[in-house]
Scaffold this motif. Structure first.
Motif, PDB file in Angstrom:
ATOM      1  N   LYS A  85       0.837  -1.194   0.000  1.00  0.00           N
ATOM      2  CA  LYS A  85       0.000   0.000   0.000  1.00  0.00           C
ATOM      3  C   LYS A  85       0.878   1.252   0.000  1.00  0.00           C
ATOM      4  N   LYS A  86       2.075   1.117   0.530  1.00  0.00           N
ATOM      5  CA  LYS A  86       2.999   2.251   0.560  1.00  0.00           C
ATOM      6  C   LYS A  86       3.449   2.636  -0.852  1.00  0.00           C
ATOM      7  N   ARG A  87       3.658   1.633  -1.686  1.00  0.00           N
ATOM      8  CA  ARG A  87       4.133   1.890  -3.040  1.00  0.00           C
ATOM      9  C   ARG A  87       3.006   2.217  -4.010  1.00  0.00           C
ATOM     10  N   TYR A  88       1.861   1.572  -3.833  1.00  0.00           N
ATOM     11  CA  TYR A  88       0.700   1.795  -4.706  1.00  0.00           C
ATOM     12  C   TYR A  88      -0.452   2.310  -3.856  1.00  0.00           C
ATOM     13  N   LYS A  89      -0.643   3.600  -3.860  1.00  0.00           N
ATOM     14  CA  LYS A  89      -1.634   4.237  -2.996  1.00  0.00           C
ATOM     15  C   LYS A  89      -3.060   3.906  -3.414  1.00  0.00           C
ATOM     16  N   GLU A 111       6.876  -0.181 -10.972  1.00  0.00           N
ATOM     17  CA  GLU A 111       5.821   0.158 -11.918  1.00  0.00           C
ATOM     18  C   GLU A 111       4.905  -1.043 -12.096  1.00  0.00           C
ATOM     19  N   ILE A 112       3.714  -0.785 -12.578  1.00  0.00           N
ATOM     20  CA  ILE A 112       2.772  -1.868 -12.841  1.00  0.00           C
ATOM     21  C   ILE A 112       3.244  -2.609 -14.089  1.00  0.00           C
ATOM     22  N   ASP A 126      -5.017   0.116  -8.466  1.00  0.00           N
ATOM     23  CA  ASP A 126      -3.737  -0.403  -8.943  1.00  0.00           C
ATOM     24  C   ASP A 126      -3.346  -1.679  -8.212  1.00  0.00           C
ATOM     25  N   ARG A 127      -3.506  -1.690  -6.885  1.00  0.00           N
ATOM     26  CA  ARG A 127      -3.175  -2.894  -6.100  1.00  0.00           C
ATOM     27  C   ARG A 127      -4.041  -4.070  -6.521  1.00  0.00           C
TER      28      ARG A 127
END
Length: 114
Positions: A54-58, A103-104, A62-63
């Motif tokens: 969650k820290k990297r993908y707010k 990145e995704i 996206d998560r």
């Protein structure tokens, strides 16, 4: 065969804690995987949990997209790459796969790495 049932999902908090404290981990960018061989019998050869920071993908969108791609790639390849070997060796395993990429990644890369 190409299913991902509730029994295959790792939900037990005690097992997850044991996995992260006693399991061994390895890195295969963009994934970090942890594994632990189980001595007690399970219904399925492998149980797995997928996580995205969650820290990297707010954004939850996206998560969820990344986790959906990881689950789909696992669902399609688990039988031939994991279950057959575990059943032949009569072993049970619990796994954790965390996404650590910056990145995704496209689905094709996730499918290739899983």
């Amino acid at each position: 065969m190409y299913t991902f049932t509730k029994e295959e999902r790792l939900c037990n908090k005690r097992l997850i804690d044991e996995l992260f404290h006693n399991g061994s981990s390895f890195l295969c960018y963009p994934f970090k995987a942890s594994r632990l061989l189980m001595t007690e019998p399970q219904q399925v050869p492998a149980q797995i949990v997928f996580s995205v920071s969650k820290k990297r993908y707010k954004r939850a969108v996206d998560r969820n997209q990344i986790k959906r791609h990881m689950r789909e790639a696992y669902r399609l390849s688990k039988q031939q790459q994991l279950y057959d070997q575990l059943n032949n060796a009569d072993k049970r395993i619990i796994l954790s796969v965390g996404y650590i990429g910056k990145e995704i990644a496209p689905y094709e890369l996730i499918e290739k790495k899983c």
